[in-house]
Every structure is written in structure tokens, then in C-alpha cells.
Design a protein around this motif. Structure first.
Motif, mmCIF file in Angstrom:
data_model
loop_
_atom_site.group_PDB
_atom_site.id
_atom_site.type_symbol
_atom_site.label_atom_id
_atom_site.label_comp_id
_atom_site.label_asym_id
_atom_site.label_seq_id
_atom_site.Cartn_x
_atom_site.Cartn_y
_atom_site.Cartn_z
ATOM 1 N N THR A 359 0.698 -1.455 -0.244
ATOM 2 C CA THR A 359 -0.109 0.334 -0.187
ATOM 3 C C THR A 359 0.732 1.235 0.294
ATOM 4 O O THR A 359 1.931 1.345 0.858
ATOM 5 C CB THR A 359 -0.706 0.198 1.202
ATOM 6 O OG1 THR A 359 -1.378 -0.733 1.392
ATOM 7 C CG2 THR A 359 -1.766 1.206 1.587
ATOM 8 N N ILE A 360 0.608 2.106 -0.566
ATOM 9 C CA ILE A 360 1.075 3.613 -0.613
ATOM 10 C C ILE A 360 0.509 4.768 -0.656
ATOM 11 O O ILE A 360 -1.010 4.838 -1.195
ATOM 12 C CB ILE A 360 2.123 4.056 -2.086
ATOM 13 C CG1 ILE A 360 2.866 2.833 -2.445
ATOM 14 C CG2 ILE A 360 2.449 5.417 -2.107
ATOM 15 C CD1 ILE A 360 2.016 1.602 -3.480
ATOM 16 N N VAL A 361 0.205 5.517 0.369
ATOM 17 C CA VAL A 361 -0.384 6.412 0.562
ATOM 18 C C VAL A 361 0.216 7.944 0.838
ATOM 19 O O VAL A 361 1.941 8.125 0.286
ATOM 20 C CB VAL A 361 -0.983 6.300 2.441
ATOM 21 C CG1 VAL A 361 -1.759 5.537 2.342
ATOM 22 C CG2 VAL A 361 0.124 6.407 3.277
ATOM 23 N N ASN A 362 -0.503 8.686 0.063
ATOM 24 C CA ASN A 362 -0.143 10.350 -0.406
ATOM 25 C C ASN A 362 -0.713 11.213 -0.511
ATOM 26 O O ASN A 362 -1.953 10.946 -0.393
ATOM 27 C CB ASN A 362 0.723 9.701 -1.020
ATOM 28 C CG ASN A 362 1.563 11.145 -1.425
ATOM 29 O OD1 ASN A 362 1.606 12.289 -1.641
ATOM 30 N ND2 ASN A 362 3.006 10.886 -1.506
ATOM 31 N N LYS A 363 -0.822 12.305 0.419
ATOM 32 C CA LYS A 363 -1.628 12.906 -0.152
ATOM 33 C C LYS A 363 -2.222 13.838 -1.172
ATOM 34 O O LYS A 363 -2.979 14.106 -1.340
ATOM 35 C CB LYS A 363 -2.117 14.588 0.454
ATOM 36 C CG LYS A 363 -1.933 14.834 1.883
ATOM 37 C CD LYS A 363 -1.018 15.695 2.598
ATOM 38 C CE LYS A 363 -0.443 16.127 4.200
ATOM 39 N NZ LYS A 363 -0.640 16.968 4.677
ATOM 40 N N ASP A 364 -1.425 13.789 -1.968
ATOM 41 C CA ASP A 364 -1.868 13.566 -3.804
ATOM 42 C C ASP A 364 -2.136 12.020 -4.353
ATOM 43 O O ASP A 364 -0.987 11.026 -4.040
ATOM 44 C CB ASP A 364 -0.395 13.909 -4.204
ATOM 45 C CG ASP A 364 0.048 14.309 -5.751
ATOM 46 O OD1 ASP A 364 -1.591 14.217 -6.374
ATOM 47 O OD2 ASP A 364 0.080 15.167 -6.400
ATOM 48 N N ILE A 365 -2.678 11.653 -5.480
ATOM 49 C CA ILE A 365 -3.175 10.824 -5.709
ATOM 50 C C ILE A 365 -1.914 9.985 -6.817
ATOM 51 O O ILE A 365 -1.705 9.187 -6.987
ATOM 52 C CB ILE A 365 -4.906 10.444 -6.203
ATOM 53 C CG1 ILE A 365 -4.653 9.956 -6.892
ATOM 54 C CG2 ILE A 365 -5.015 11.539 -7.145
ATOM 55 C CD1 ILE A 365 -4.818 8.058 -5.735
ATOM 56 N N ASN A 366 -2.024 11.397 -7.239
ATOM 57 C CA ASN A 366 -1.293 11.197 -8.608
ATOM 58 C C ASN A 366 0.485 10.732 -8.394
ATOM 59 O O ASN A 366 0.942 9.971 -8.989
ATOM 60 C CB ASN A 366 -0.633 12.333 -9.279
ATOM 61 C CG ASN A 366 -2.606 13.327 -9.622
ATOM 62 O OD1 ASN A 366 -3.252 11.751 -10.453
ATOM 63 N ND2 ASN A 366 -2.795 14.251 -10.415
ATOM 64 N N LYS A 367 0.879 11.210 -7.094
ATOM 65 C CA LYS A 367 2.032 10.807 -6.519
ATOM 66 C C LYS A 367 2.227 9.258 -6.214
ATOM 67 O O LYS A 367 3.102 8.953 -6.593
ATOM 68 C CB LYS A 367 1.876 11.853 -5.339
ATOM 69 C CG LYS A 367 3.485 11.958 -4.542
ATOM 70 C CD LYS A 367 5.335 12.166 -5.653
ATOM 71 C CE LYS A 367 6.529 11.674 -4.658
ATOM 72 N NZ LYS A 367 7.562 12.022 -5.983
ATOM 73 N N ALA A 368 1.749 9.227 -5.113
ATOM 74 C CA ALA A 368 0.866 7.987 -4.396
ATOM 75 C C ALA A 368 0.812 7.068 -5.758
ATOM 76 O O ALA A 368 1.492 5.968 -5.800
ATOM 77 C CB ALA A 368 -0.745 7.596 -4.525
ATOM 78 N N ARG A 369 -0.129 7.564 -7.030
ATOM 79 C CA ARG A 369 0.148 7.243 -8.285
ATOM 80 C C ARG A 369 2.478 6.542 -8.730
ATOM 81 O O ARG A 369 1.927 5.252 -9.224
ATOM 82 C CB ARG A 369 -0.492 6.550 -9.242
ATOM 83 C CG ARG A 369 -0.422 6.183 -10.288
ATOM 84 C CD ARG A 369 -0.943 4.475 -10.350
ATOM 85 N NE ARG A 369 -1.330 3.669 -11.282
ATOM 86 C CZ ARG A 369 -0.271 3.489 -12.222
ATOM 87 N NH1 ARG A 369 1.462 3.163 -12.034
ATOM 88 N NH2 ARG A 369 -0.047 2.655 -12.997
ATOM 89 N N GLU A 370 2.467 7.264 -8.920
ATOM 90 C CA GLU A 370 3.489 7.536 -9.496
ATOM 91 C C GLU A 370 4.691 6.083 -8.107
ATOM 92 O O GLU A 370 5.436 5.865 -8.776
ATOM 93 C CB GLU A 370 3.835 8.821 -9.509
ATOM 94 C CG GLU A 370 5.973 9.025 -9.892
ATOM 95 C CD GLU A 370 5.972 10.738 -9.817
ATOM 96 O OE1 GLU A 370 7.284 10.663 -9.099
ATOM 97 O OE2 GLU A 370 5.137 11.596 -9.999
#
Length: 384
Positions: A359-370
Motif C-alpha cells: 500500500t502507498i499512501v500520499n496526500k496526492d493521488i497522482n504522487k501515490a500512483r507514481e
């Protein structure tokens, strides 16, 4: 009923990774658990209070197991439903119910259920034998391309094949199946609905799923889905309609197609924790696994909002690797921001076998996908 630090016993049919992740929450709540599985090496074995060896499709094994627990649930649909029905008649609480499972276990029955309940789904034809498909093609009642699905026992991309020519029918299993219109979709979405005995309902945000083209397995789950609010509302409404029709207790994961004309069609459902909800362990206030426990025990449902955007990457066995598993570069991905690996505890890998997820969590969904892409390209599930 007092479930916590008590004599109450929760039974779980199936000891795979879903059961293992369920058990993380029963241990948190100190709920006594008993698991039935056919494998001595089941991932759940290390986390439950009791482990019983037995065939989930065997009537007597399931019935005898169910007699000695207070509430019975599943982590896999392929269980003996006749045994569950007999237990229910004797007053045992079984969630999801045998009625719900009967409608879902068989894909042909499941599709007929959608048709009978005016739930939007792709057009399909039902066949008792795969050999009948050629007759339908010759009679021009069925045209290429279409999607063949085995009526029973399909999972993780198995039991599904795109049929583009007569040659693609070669070597198909001979049993009951469906031929489904091939939908030109923009995206594959999913919504998880939770419901307890009192009728309280909660839905998780819509997720989008990206599939591996060869294995037909989910590679990435992205939450929230990168769709507009109108589409998200429509998808949630369809999922709630499906949930109401099944009248289930527990979780219901509803897989959906978003068509080129922005229609929402139901693909299929799973009445249990689901791959599309694994990200909730890190990204949501209440994970899908805790929510399933809350729902089947008729406890208040938890908050389904997300704390941060989440992307889940499936870890599957690499091609050309069979044997003792090795997670190559796992230490490297653990250095990445917001990354949490989950290893399921299967000692043997093989091509495309689900071995874990990240799992990758981040405030920015695009950054998480990257970051998820970087994870996917870095960690490899290989054999020693």
C-alpha cells in the motif's frame, strides 16, 4: 452478546490471506477464532486460536465445524452451501447467508439475479456445456468477440477468457459457463458496501482498478477513483441497489464497468473482504477487515472515509519462477515514502500467484500512483 475477552467463538471458513488479515482485527479486539482450511500451510494458521484441517466443499467437514462456533463467516465463496443452510435451520448465525452465497457462487445464477432485479449488467447467454457455444455461433445468436466465464470456481483471472475466434474455444473446460458481451469500457471500478443485521449501511469511496493484461489480475487499486463526482455517485447508487437486492450481512464488494457512454454495469460481486479494499488498512479510518467483523457481529459500523489517497499494488509470483519464495528488493521499497508491504505467508511462489500486496499512501493521488509504479518495477517475487 459479549464478544470481547469472552467464551464467544467466531468461525471462519477459509484460511488464506483474507482470513489472516481478518484475524489481525479479531486479535485486536480479543475475539476468539476458529478457522477451517484444507491446507496445513494456510496463512491464517498462525493467527487464529484454533485451526482445523478440512475440505471447505465437504458437507460433513463444514457442518461439524459450524456446530462448534457461535457465528460463522467466510473468506472464500467456494464452501459447501448445503451445510451452511442446515446450520442456519438449527439456529446458527451464518454471514453471508447460504441464500446469498447460492446466488453468488455460480456466475450464471449471479447474472440471472441481476436480470431479475433490474440491475444493469452486460448481456449474456448461459450454457450447460461449453460445446453448446459453437452451436450458438453457427446459429448467429452469438457473435465474436465475447467473454467466456466458467460458471463456478473461477478466481483471480482463472475461468475467464476473451473469445475472438473459433480457435479460442479449443481446450475450454467442458462444464457450465456463460458467454458475455465484451464491454468497451473506459474503466473498471469497485465499491465496497458494509451492512449489519440491524440494516445499518456504509460504503467505501469508489476505487478504480488497473489489470495485468495477461494474467487478468488486478495490478493496481487506486482510491479515490479518478472520476468526477457524478460518476462516483452513480457507481455508489448501483452498488447500494445490488446490496439491497442481496440483503446481505457483512461486506459486499461490487465490481463495475464504466462504459464509453458513462453507464455503470455490474461485473460481479464478492460477499467478503476483497482485493479492491486492501488499501483501507492504511488509507481508511476503518479497514475493510475490521468493518467485516463489525458488520457480522452487528456492531456499529466504522468510519469509511479515507485519511489519505491510497494505491495498492498486488505482489504476484514472477513468470518462470516456482519454488521457495524470495522478495527481491523489499528493503528498497520500504525506504519509499508512505509504503507498507504486506506479506501473506505463502512459502511457495509460482507465476501470478498472489503472495502479498503493497500500500502507498500520499496526500496526492497522482504522487501515490507514481510511487506505486516505482514499487511495481522494483520489488520482484522470485524463487530461490
Amino acid at each position: 452478546m459479549n464478544y470481547f475477552s469472552s467464551d464467544f467463538k467466531l468461525g471462519i471458513l477459509g484460511g488464506g490471506q483474507l482470513g489472516k488479515m481478518l484475524l489481525n482485527n479479531t486479535r485486536k479486539f480479543d475475539i476468539y477464532t476458529s478457522v477451517l482450511d484444507a491446507s496445513e500451510e494456510a496463512p491464517s494458521k498462525i493467527a487464529c486460536n484454533e485451526f482445523h484441517l478440512g475440505d471447505l466443499m465437504d458437507y460433513q467437514s463444514v457442518y461439524n465445524f459450524g456446530k462448534h462456533v457461535d457465528v460463522l463467516t467466510i473468506e472464500i465463496e467456494n464452501v459447501n452451501v448445503d451445510a451452511l443452510e442446515a446450520l442456519e435451520k438449527e439456529g446458527k448465525k451464518v454471514f453471508p447467508s447460504s441464500k446469498t452465497l447460492r446466488a453468488i457462487q455460480n456466475k450464471a445464477t449471479q447474472k440471472l439475479f441481476y436480470r431479475d432485479n433490474n440491475i444493469p449488467t452486460a448481456n449474456f447467454m448461459r450454457f450447460a456445456y461449453a460445446s453448446e457455444i459453437k452451436d450458438a455461433i453457427e446459429n448467429e445468436s452469438l457473435a465474436f468477440p465475447f467473454v467466456w466465464k466458467s460458471a463456478q470456481f473461477g478466481y483471480d483471472g482463472n475461468g475467464v477468457k476473451i473469445i475472438r475466434s473459433i480457435n479460442d474455444l479449443n481446450d475450454l473446460p467442458k462444464g457450465e459457463c456463460i458467454a458475455e458481451d465484451m464491454i468497451p469500457f473506459k474503466n473498471e471500478l469497485a465499491v465496497i458496501v458494509a451492512r449489519n443485521e440491524n440494516g445499518a449501511i456504509a460504503t467505501y469511496p469508489v476505487v478504480e482498478m488497473e489489470f495485468h493484461p495477461e494474467a487478468n489480475q488486478v495490478e493496481y487499486v487506486i482510491c479515490p477513483a479518478r472520476i468526477n463526482n457524478e460518476i462516483a455517485t452513480k457507481a455508489t447508487e448501483v452498488a447500494l441497489k445490488v446490496s439491497k437486492a442481496f440483503n446481505h450481512v457483512g461486506l459486499l464488494a461490487v465490481e463495475l464497468f464504466l462504459t464509453q457512454t458513462d453507464e455503470i454495469l455490474v461485473n460481479e460481486v464478492a460477499p467478503r473482504p476483497h482485493n479492491s479494499g486492501h488499501h483501507t488498512i492504511e488509507s481508511s479510518y476503518t479497514s475493510q477487515f475490521e468493518q467485516h467483523i463489525r458488520a457480522i457481529l452487528n456492531l456499529p459500523l466504522g468510519n469509511t472515509n479515507t485519511k489519505a489517497a491510497g494505491v495498492m499494488v498486488n505482489l504476484v509470483g514472477a513468470e518462470n519462477h516456482t519454488g521457495n519464495v524470495h522478495y527481491q528488493n523489499i528493503e528498497t521499497i520500504m525506504k519509499f515514502e508512505g509504503v507498507t508491504p504486506h506479506i501473506y505467508g505463502k512459502k511457495q511462489t509460482r507465476p501470478f500467484r498472489k503472495m502479498g500486496h503493497v500500500t502507498i499512501v500520499n496526500k496526492d493521488i497522482n504522487k501515490a500512483r507514481e510511487i506505486a509504479e516505482e514499487v511495481k518495477n522494483t520489488i520482484k517475487v522470485i524463487s530461490n
